[in-house]
Design an enzyme around this catalytic site. Sequence first.
Site, PDB file in Angstrom:
ATOM      1  N   ASP A  78       0.818  -1.220   0.000  1.00 34.60           N
ATOM      2  CA  ASP A  78       0.000   0.000   0.000  1.00 34.60           C
ATOM      3  C   ASP A  78       0.850   1.267   0.000  1.00 34.60           C
ATOM      4  OD1 ASP A  78       0.999  -0.279   2.519  1.00 34.60           O
ATOM      5  OD2 ASP A  78      -0.913  -0.055   3.568  1.00 34.60           O
ATOM      6  N   LYS A 130       5.567   7.198  17.796  1.00 34.41           N
ATOM      7  CA  LYS A 130       4.746   8.400  17.949  1.00 34.41           C
ATOM      8  C   LYS A 130       5.290   9.358  19.009  1.00 34.41           C
ATOM      9  CE  LYS A 130       0.547   6.100  16.358  1.00 34.41           C
ATOM     10  NZ  LYS A 130      -0.848   5.714  16.631  1.00 34.41           N
TER      11      LYS A 130
END
Length: 328
Positions: A78, A130
């Site tokens: 993807d 993150k």
Amino acid sequence: MLLHQIEALVDVGVRHIILAVSYRAEQVEDELKYLEKSLGIKITISHEKLPLGTAGPLALARNYLLEDDQLFFVLNSDIICDFPFKEMIKFHRQHGQEGTIAVTKVDEPSKYGVVIYDGCTGKIHNFVEKPQEFVSNKINAGMYVFSTSILNRIQLKPTSIEKEIFPVMAKDGDLYAMELEGFWMDVGQPKDFLTGMCLYLSCLKQKTPEKLFDGEGIVGNVLIDSTAHIGHNCRIGPNVTIGPGVVIEDGVCIKRCTILKDAHIKSHSWLESSIIGWKCTVGQWVRMENVTVLGEDVIVKDELYINGGRILPHKAISVSVPDPQIIM
């Protein structure tokens, strides 16, 4: 996007491609048979009966990967970019260790896991998931080169290569990062898929413009399979891809769309920012926009308006969808 990845691999001499698949593996295999013949390559389907994560499939395909005892690429299906496979092989051989991952710069690193590495050598020190404070703006781009010795690290069980394998490789000094140049995008969501398609078509325009279609009613970058049929008085583009066996009737307008294999768009319909699935039929005088997605074999009746609809496969739509929603 998968076709773009396969073509880029073939361009650097890859002749055996292994696809790790689970859901609808048989359909994927049927769709790719024609590629083997047209590109002169071997495509092997490695079928996961149970999901194995991002590392387990390498253990499942171990025998295939060891056949030639050479380097091999691993790609997330993807992503789209200007795949620098030759440069990755060169970089990998220069550092001589077990793995190379491509990294790319992002504007908001707090949304991702970032890669911490030596800016001169590329040697990876660690990964930070993150980060709330800035430590790096470089993330894993989902494209790797490995030596076959990495297979000794992976067992045949569900395993995350990013969370379980890469940190150990980095600790051992066996993992390096190569910075990507040019565009890169994760196209796993429909709106991102359409943006990635536009970037891909722009790349074709710059590097191989002869692959793009040019003719009456064509505007901007448009890619049309040779087996598709386009009617009279159509306006196609900018940023449109039309797959094999597609039929576009007279007077159709299509902008920023992907039309997949064997779809049929009837006369005077207007499509923008939409993805039309395999074997779909879109009726006459239909208006479709705002990242509408039709699954396989969807029928949209005449004179309807579809605004941001996400329609699951094998449905027949007989009323308009004025507000974005999922049709199950």
